[in-house]
Design a protein around this motif. Structure first.
Motif, PDB file in Angstrom:
ATOM      1  N   THR A   2       0.860  -1.176   0.000  1.00 53.16           N
ATOM      2  CA  THR A   2       0.000   0.000   0.000  1.00 53.16           C
ATOM      3  C   THR A   2       0.897   1.227   0.000  1.00 53.16           C
ATOM      4  O   THR A   2       1.834   1.324   0.773  1.00 53.16           O
ATOM      5  N   THR A   3       0.626   2.137  -0.874  1.00 52.78           N
ATOM      6  CA  THR A   3       1.473   3.322  -0.943  1.00 52.78           C
ATOM      7  C   THR A   3       0.603   4.556  -0.829  1.00 52.78           C
ATOM      8  O   THR A   3      -0.571   4.531  -1.141  1.00 52.78           O
ATOM      9  N   LEU A   4       1.207   5.614  -0.386  1.00 54.34           N
ATOM     10  CA  LEU A   4       0.476   6.873  -0.308  1.00 54.34           C
ATOM     11  C   LEU A   4       0.680   7.611  -1.607  1.00 54.34           C
ATOM     12  O   LEU A   4       1.799   7.796  -2.055  1.00 54.34           O
ATOM     13  N   THR A   5      -0.380   8.045  -2.223  1.00 47.32           N
ATOM     14  CA  THR A   5      -0.223   8.847  -3.418  1.00 47.32           C
ATOM     15  C   THR A   5      -0.236  10.307  -3.014  1.00 47.32           C
ATOM     16  O   THR A   5      -0.317  10.633  -1.833  1.00 47.32           O
ATOM     17  N   GLU A   6      -0.200  11.149  -4.004  1.00 48.55           N
ATOM     18  CA  GLU A   6      -0.065  12.577  -3.747  1.00 48.55           C
ATOM     19  C   GLU A   6      -1.136  13.091  -2.799  1.00 48.55           C
ATOM     20  O   GLU A   6      -0.872  13.828  -1.867  1.00 48.55           O
ATOM     21  N   ALA A   7      -2.360  12.670  -3.053  1.00 44.70           N
ATOM     22  CA  ALA A   7      -3.440  13.181  -2.223  1.00 44.70           C
ATOM     23  C   ALA A   7      -3.536  12.400  -0.917  1.00 44.70           C
ATOM     24  O   ALA A   7      -4.448  12.600  -0.142  1.00 44.70           O
ATOM     25  N   GLY A   8      -2.582  11.522  -0.719  1.00 40.49           N
ATOM     26  CA  GLY A   8      -2.586  10.801   0.525  1.00 40.49           C
ATOM     27  C   GLY A   8      -3.497   9.593   0.493  1.00 40.49           C
ATOM     28  O   GLY A   8      -3.683   8.924   1.490  1.00 40.49           O
ATOM     29  N   THR A   9      -4.081   9.322  -0.689  1.00 45.73           N
ATOM     30  CA  THR A   9      -5.006   8.204  -0.777  1.00 45.73           C
ATOM     31  C   THR A   9      -4.215   6.907  -0.812  1.00 45.73           C
ATOM     32  O   THR A   9      -3.191   6.816  -1.449  1.00 45.73           O
ATOM     33  N   ALA A  10      -4.738   5.926  -0.138  1.00 46.56           N
ATOM     34  CA  ALA A  10      -4.040   4.646  -0.168  1.00 46.56           C
ATOM     35  C   ALA A  10      -4.395   3.912  -1.447  1.00 46.56           C
ATOM     36  O   ALA A  10      -5.541   3.881  -1.860  1.00 46.56           O
ATOM     37  N   THR A  24       3.597   3.713 -16.353  1.00 45.72           N
ATOM     38  CA  THR A  24       3.046   4.124 -15.073  1.00 45.72           C
ATOM     39  C   THR A  24       1.876   3.218 -14.725  1.00 45.72           C
ATOM     40  O   THR A  24       1.213   2.680 -15.590  1.00 45.72           O
ATOM     41  N   ARG A  25       1.618   3.072 -13.467  1.00 44.16           N
ATOM     42  CA  ARG A  25       0.479   2.282 -13.024  1.00 44.16           C
ATOM     43  C   ARG A  25      -0.787   3.050 -13.401  1.00 44.16           C
ATOM     44  O   ARG A  25      -0.831   4.267 -13.324  1.00 44.16           O
ATOM     45  N   ASP A  26      -1.775   2.326 -13.856  1.00 41.04           N
ATOM     46  CA  ASP A  26      -2.983   3.040 -14.244  1.00 41.04           C
ATOM     47  C   ASP A  26      -3.803   3.357 -13.015  1.00 41.04           C
ATOM     48  O   ASP A  26      -4.205   2.467 -12.284  1.00 41.04           O
ATOM     49  N   PRO A  27      -4.051   4.630 -12.781  1.00 45.61           N
ATOM     50  CA  PRO A  27      -4.736   5.011 -11.551  1.00 45.61           C
ATOM     51  C   PRO A  27      -6.245   5.009 -11.671  1.00 45.61           C
ATOM     52  O   PRO A  27      -6.936   5.208 -10.696  1.00 45.61           O
TER      53      PRO A  27
ATOM     54  N   ALA B 230      -5.450  15.373   3.694  1.00 49.92           N
ATOM     55  CA  ALA B 230      -5.793  14.088   3.098  1.00 49.92           C
ATOM     56  C   ALA B 230      -5.176  12.954   3.906  1.00 49.92           C
ATOM     57  O   ALA B 230      -5.831  11.945   4.196  1.00 49.92           O
ATOM     58  N   GLU B 234      -7.320  10.076   5.955  1.00 48.63           N
ATOM     59  CA  GLU B 234      -7.182   8.631   5.720  1.00 48.63           C
ATOM     60  C   GLU B 234      -6.811   7.907   7.008  1.00 48.63           C
ATOM     61  O   GLU B 234      -7.376   6.870   7.338  1.00 48.63           O
ATOM     62  N   ASP B 493       2.207   6.179 -21.046  1.00 46.74           N
ATOM     63  CA  ASP B 493       1.666   4.959 -20.504  1.00 46.74           C
ATOM     64  C   ASP B 493       0.695   4.327 -21.489  1.00 46.74           C
ATOM     65  O   ASP B 493      -0.048   5.001 -22.176  1.00 46.74           O
ATOM     66  N   ARG B 495      -2.101   2.658 -21.106  1.00 41.60           N
ATOM     67  CA  ARG B 495      -3.534   2.872 -20.975  1.00 41.60           C
ATOM     68  C   ARG B 495      -3.917   4.308 -21.310  1.00 41.60           C
ATOM     69  O   ARG B 495      -5.012   4.574 -21.786  1.00 41.60           O
ATOM     70  N   ARG B 526       4.559  12.282 -10.673  1.00 46.40           N
ATOM     71  CA  ARG B 526       4.208  11.709  -9.394  1.00 46.40           C
ATOM     72  C   ARG B 526       4.837  10.337  -9.236  1.00 46.40           C
ATOM     73  O   ARG B 526       5.354   9.993  -8.185  1.00 46.40           O
ATOM     74  N   GLN B 527       4.775   9.566 -10.325  1.00 46.79           N
ATOM     75  CA  GLN B 527       5.238   8.196 -10.178  1.00 46.79           C
ATOM     76  C   GLN B 527       6.748   8.064 -10.278  1.00 46.79           C
ATOM     77  O   GLN B 527       7.318   7.084  -9.816  1.00 46.79           O
ATOM     78  N   GLY B 541       2.193  14.712  -1.139  1.00 44.69           N
ATOM     79  CA  GLY B 541       1.805  16.002  -1.686  1.00 44.69           C
ATOM     80  C   GLY B 541       2.940  16.711  -2.393  1.00 44.69           C
ATOM     81  O   GLY B 541       3.874  16.096  -2.891  1.00 44.69           O
TER      82      GLY B 541
END
Ligand code: SF4
Ligand code: SF4
Ligand code: SF4
Ligand code: SF4
Ligand code: SF4
Lengths: 529, 551
Positions: A2-10, A24-27, B230, B234, B493, B495, B526-527, B541
């Protein structure tokens, strides 16, 4: 993990999730709801043409490594590239004796012959190493082998009004090139500079098309050799790059083999391995193999003649290509007989034309092609079942349907082996009589070769034996055509004919007639080149 | 979905779109079939080519964008109704006025009409354009069904700030710029307005603490801005004990002082922290964290999240920036926020005693014309000053929201593009004159060229630097950096490519910005960001990827 993305979403990512490197992973997968693909009928549609899994040479790890290497195709093209630039230079600067000039010698004594061997044995093998398309592609991609992102040129699409005629454009340019060749006696071989200018012309027009249009539009539609290689190559034993598991392809949501990925370009020939059903339009360039993220493409072999017999969707353009190419080779054979010489001289003096007069050229080719079309028309008129409804097709040239097409197309496909054999046989005299000249022609660079040398005058075979070989080749081709015509007519024509056996015998008869005419002509020609 | 002609066409023969699948080019791969929103495409299995049902086609051109062999052509208009106009407040009283200038959709009728314009694309490009990847067709479908709870549930999957984002996002280059309609040359669905409508009709639900096995986790978060919010949200929902350290005296970071009330009303800006505190998140203001303190925090918490943002202002290399009267945008905004709340004018901000500097009608020169610059200029107007923004980019390419630019101009802000400050001159040690040179920029990807020969001077009283921020890496300095994911430069990417978002030239609506490329660049940044990782320390962030938008 589980990783934190920019918005902090898991974001949950399955451990070790297979993801091709460099992407890149498709979000957004949760928001994607693609419609279901249609699969119904897929199995039946492709069963007759799918090669057996065991015939996939790319399963061999060494082959796979080779095919994945981006330099592989470059290294195939490079030697030919060197030879053809040498041909251009030596043709312009070297000796003016055609048989002693390396440019003319290698082009007409060896290369043309080899191209036909490759066609018959493999399919589009030449396309994989072609220096003309290769050069255009290097320029278009701004790279010799690397995967680049920005193409040079306008990237246009061939306009649909032209593209709907498929390979017929290529047939046309082959006719034009042959006419030019006959006019200047380039392949005779004539003056070496003529060969140079011909090669320059092909390279230049290829370059223009590569810069104006997308991908290999030149190869697919315009190249003079493309239709010939495509049709005759159907006899070949390489099925090309095809899908290993069609279900995976149909479910594939990204289609890198068509679009390209970070490791390969999208198919330059507009062929999708997932729906290819013959080797007609696979240029064996390996790009799809490199691009597919699922390793779902193989390089398949097939039994000879498979791409002639097996396809369930046959193409009208290919049928006409067979008829016209047959007309062309018959013209060339007639052209080499003494009777023709007499008639031609008379015609030229009366009509104030010079050789090769277009009346003969267009006339004979057109006549032969029309005879083929006429034969099909007669067969359909006499033998078609009136109660069978021909399903309607598309609205364009390639896809329209008619009763005539329903008979003409399979009949012409059946003739492919004899047409191929005839083109091959025609190259034999030059090969057998003159290929030893390659040695003195190399010597000529150093001032050593001479027209008096033994090798210059050495023939591998001489007249009666050459004719024997030619007739044997035609006999083999005829045998092939008899067999393909029998099979094709049994599958495609018997069901729509009032007398199934009769239509199959007629198809076989047509193949035999073609073979016999070609064979007789070779006897009359006395191994004239 | 409501169908109507857009733009309205008189000639009915040309009034419907037509699809043509190119023969001998279509390979029957079904990429278009699975992505056509109206099910107008199907596969003819016998011929193994795509076939179109003209009567169902609405001309959205998804098929054109997604066909790998460019084997499909669509002609004719897009069949979509007109976008519901969203009104702006008339030029406000300005002086001291803090009321919000942008209005949302005013009724359910408007919202339903707007929701009906959405095609519910099977591979929605708008979602890729949104930096936080909200399930846009999902929440629009919920609005259409009048199910606000569901809409919130969908939004919650990707964001905790829908009320904020829908107000401050630059939709033209994000979600709306990459809406199918916009990529097809039409007008996008008003996604931002619909998102805002949801939050106006039903407040964003407060975090729900889940009692669970993680309940004994204790996390410290550095920074209380959007990323900190955020992260706290969470973690609180996951049941952790959360303490947030904020260096300023009030929470919210950018939301608190950085965005003026007339864009983001304080009820909205304060909402997240009110809810977080109710949910038991402990907030410590006036608690700056120095690089050396991270160790100390780790001693008292199980884990630490660095969400301190990117707050170091960019200073232009111009002679005179160190003069008195020159300041950066954040300090100006913070103080003007306080001054406006207190109902005072520009003089309140004045620290110098130079006569006239803070008087009514003083000229504030704002360097930049982006979001922040507009906020500064419009705040200055409300404090009674004149405001001039200058930006060296060409107006065609400048990253400024078109609606914001219109509003600013309507409020009397002078915005000059194609010009840049080459020098500031002072009188008595205080800035007094700016020397401004013209610039020229021919293409979006080219740096503007400064024309030194073409210089004018402008008498000014104050300069605010609003050219952007950069990241101070000192906090995360000692952490080992590992890339999040391997990203190949240049190569998009798979997709993203397949969705068709990258296929089109930039829609005019999005100010000639190639929206797909922008979105993908954000995604890759970001990635591929060097992801500083140490045991029990996380970065989130802007602190991770450098300055960007709120979401
Ligand atoms: S060959 Fe590979 S890339 Fe192409 S459709 Fe099949 S699985 Fe997808
Ligand atoms: S334009 Fe849109 S609606 Fe029409 S066929 Fe293409 S994808 Fe379907
Ligand atoms: S995406 Fe293109 S190639 Fe694939 S089925 Fe549609 S039109 Fe044909
Ligand atoms: S307004 Fe912002 S958060 Fe909302 S959908 Fe658009 S880009 Fe995403
Ligand atoms: S792209 Fe536009 S029409 Fe399609 S789902 Fe998104 S908002 Fe709706």
């Amino acid at each position: 993990m589980t990783t934190l993305t920019e918005a902090g979403t898991a974001v949950d990512e399955p451990a070790g999730a297979a993801r091709p490197a460099g992407t890149t992973r498709d979000p957004v997968v949760t928001a994607v709801h693609l419609r279901p693909v249609r699969r119904h009928g897929m199995e039946e549609r492709f069963a007759p043409t799918d090669p057996a899994p065991g015939w996939d040479v790319a399963r061999h790890p060494k082959v796979a490594r080779l095919l994945r290497n981006r330099r592989f195709q470059f290294l195939l093209i490079l030697p030919n590239q060197i030879v053809f630039w040498a041909v251009i230079l030596l043709g312009l600067l070297g000796t003016v004796v055609p048989g002693l000039n390396f440019g003319t010698a290698i082009t007409w004594y060896l290369w043309f012959c080899l191209v036909f061997v490759m066609m018959v044995v493999v399919g589009r093998a030449w396309c994989a190493m072609c220096p003309f398309g290769g050069f255009g592609e290097w320029v278009q991609r701004r790279a010799l082998w690397q995967r680049t992102q920005k193409v040079l040129g306008l990237g246009r699409k061939l306009p649909e009004p032209v593209a709907q005629y498929g390979f017929l454009l290529s047939v046309g340019s082959f006719l034009v090139l042959t006419w030019i060749e006959e006019t200047f006696n380039i392949a005779g071989p004539g003056a070496p500079h003529a060969t140079s200018w011909m090669v320059v012309g092909i390279v230049a027009s290829a370059l223009v098309f590569f810069l104006a249009f997308e991908r290999r539009t030149f190869c697919r539609y315009v190249c003079p050799l493309s239709a010939l290689i495509g049709t005759v190559g159907a006899m070949g034993s390489v099925a090309g790059f095809r899908t290993r598991d069609r279900d995976v392809c149909v479910a594939c949501e990204t289609k890198e083999c068509m679009r390209g990925s970070s490791s390969g370009y999208g198919c330059p020939w507009y062929t999708w391995p997932g729906s290819a059903d013959s080797n007609l339009a696979c240029g064996l360039c390996t790009e799809c193999y490199k691009s597919c993220p699922s390793d779902n493409i193989g390089l398949f072999l097939q039994k000879p003649m498979t791409s002639v017999v097996a396809p369930t969707r046959r193409r009208f353009d290919v049928a006409w290509a067979v008829a016209v190419l047959w007309g062309l080779v018959i013209y060339q054979q007639l052209n080499a007989t003494s009777v023709y010489g007499t008639v031609d001289n008379w015609l030229n003096t009366t009509l104030h034309l010079r050789y090769p007069d277009p009346v003969d050229y267009v006339g004979i080719i057109g006549l032969v092609a029309l005879v083929m079309g006429g034969a099909a028309w007669v067969v359909q008129h006499a033998l078609a079942r009136r109660d069978v409804v021909i399903p309607s097709g598309g609205t364009n040239y390639l896809e329209r349907t008619s009763r005539f097409r329903a008979f003409f197309v399979p009949l012409m496909y059946g003739l492919i082996p004899v047409v191929g054999a005839d083109y091959f046989a025609r190259q034999l005299p030059k090969f057998f009589q003159h290929v030893p000249r390659l040695v003195p022609s190399v010597g000529a660079w150093f001032g050593a070769g001479s027209t008096h040398s033994t090798l210059y005058r050495y023939h591998l075979l001489a007249d009666p034996r050459i004719v024997l070989v030619q007739v044997l080749v035609i006999a083999l081709g005829t045998l092939g055509a008899v067999s393909t015509s029998w099979k094709i007519s049994g599958r495609d024509l018997a069901g729509i004919s009032s007398r199934p056996l009769a239509v199959r015998l007629v198809a076989v008869g047509l193949a035999l007639a073609c073979g016999v005419s070609a064979g007789v002509l070779y006897v009359v020609m006395h191994a004239a080149p | 979905m409501t169908l109507a002609l857009n733009p309205p066409v008189a000639d009915l023969a040309r009034a419907t779109p037509s699809v043509t699948v190119l023969v001998d080019r279509c390979a029957g791969c079904q990429e278009c079939v699975v992505r056509c929103p109206t099910d107008a495409l199907d596969l003819d299995v016998a011929r193994w080519v795509a076939v179109a049902d003209q009567t169902r086609c609405v001309g959205c051109r998804q098929c054109v964008r997604t066909c790998p062999f460019s084997a499909i052509v669509v002609e004719g208009p897009a069949l979509v109704s007109e976008r519901t106009p969203v009104h702006f407040a008339e030029p406000p009283r300005l002086r001291g006025d803090l009321s919000e200038t942008r209005r949302g959709l005013s009724s359910w009728d408007e919202a339903l009409a707007e929701a009906s314009r959405c095609l519910e694309c099977p591979d929605p490009t708008c979602v890729r354009g949104c930096p936080t990847h909200n399930d846009i067709p999902g929440f629009i479908r919920a609005v259409a069904a009048r199910d606000l709870a569901e809409a919130h549930r969908i939004l919650r999957r990707t964001t905790v700030l829908p009320d904020v984002c829908s107000r401050v996002c630059d939709q033209a280059v994000q979600c709306e710029g990459s809406c199918s309609w916009s990529l097809a040359g039409g007008t996008a669905v008003a996604i931002g307005a619909l998102e805002r409508f949801i939050t106006e009709q039903m407040p964003v639900p407060a975090p729900v603490r889940a009692a669970g096995p993680k309940a004994d986790l204790d996390v410290g978060i550095v920074g209380s801005g959007p990323a900190g919010i955020a992260a706290a949200w969470e973690l609180a929902e996951a049941g952790a004990r959360v303490t947030v350290y904020e260096k300023a005296s009030m929470p919210g970071g950018l939301l608190g002082w950085g965005i003026p009330d007339f864009t983001l009303p304080s009820e909205v800006a304060d909402r997240p922290w009110a809810q977080l505190r109710d949910a038991g998140v402990e907030l410590r203001c006036d608690a700056p964290v120095a690089p050396d303190d991270v160790e100390r925090l780790l001693a008292s918490h199980d884990a630490v999240v660095l969400a301190h943002g990117a707050g170091v202002p960019i200073t232009p290399p111009v002679p005179g920036v160190d003069l008195e009267g020159v300041e950066d945008a954040s300090s100006f905004l913070e103080r003007s926020h306080r001054a406006l709340l207190a109902g005072s004018g520009l003089a309140e901000l004045e620290t110098s005693r130079v006569a006239g500097a803070g008087q009514e009608g003083a000229v504030v020169l704002v360097l930049g014309a982006g979001n922040t610059a507009m906020d500064v200029a419009r705040s200055a107007r409300r404090l009674g000053a004149r405001a001039v923004c200058i930006d060296w980019m060409d107006p065609r390419f400048a990253p400024v929201r078109p609606d914001e630019l219109d509003e600013a101009r309507a409020e009397g802000v002078e915005v000059r593009f194609n010009s840049t400050v080459v020098g500031l001159e002072g009188a008595d040690g205080r800035v007094a004159v700016a020397r401004i040179a013209a610039t020229r920029q021919e293409r979006a990807d080219r740096r503007p060229e400064v024309l030194e020969s073409d210089i004018v001077t402008l008498a000014i009283d104050r300069v605010v630097l609003a050219m952007g921020y950069r990241l101070d890496r000192s906090l995360a300095r000692d952490l080992r950096e590992v890339p999040f994911a391997k990203v190949v430069d240049e190569y998009p990417d798979r997709r993203w490519l397949a969705s068709g978002i990258l296929a089109n030239p930039a829609p005019r609506f999005a100010r000639h910005q190639p929206v797909g490329r922008l979105a993908l660049a954000r995604e890759s940044a970001r990635q591929s960001a060097a992801f500083p990782r140490a045991a029990r320390v996380w970065v989130a962030g802007d602190a991770l990827v450098g300055p960007s938008t709120v979401v």
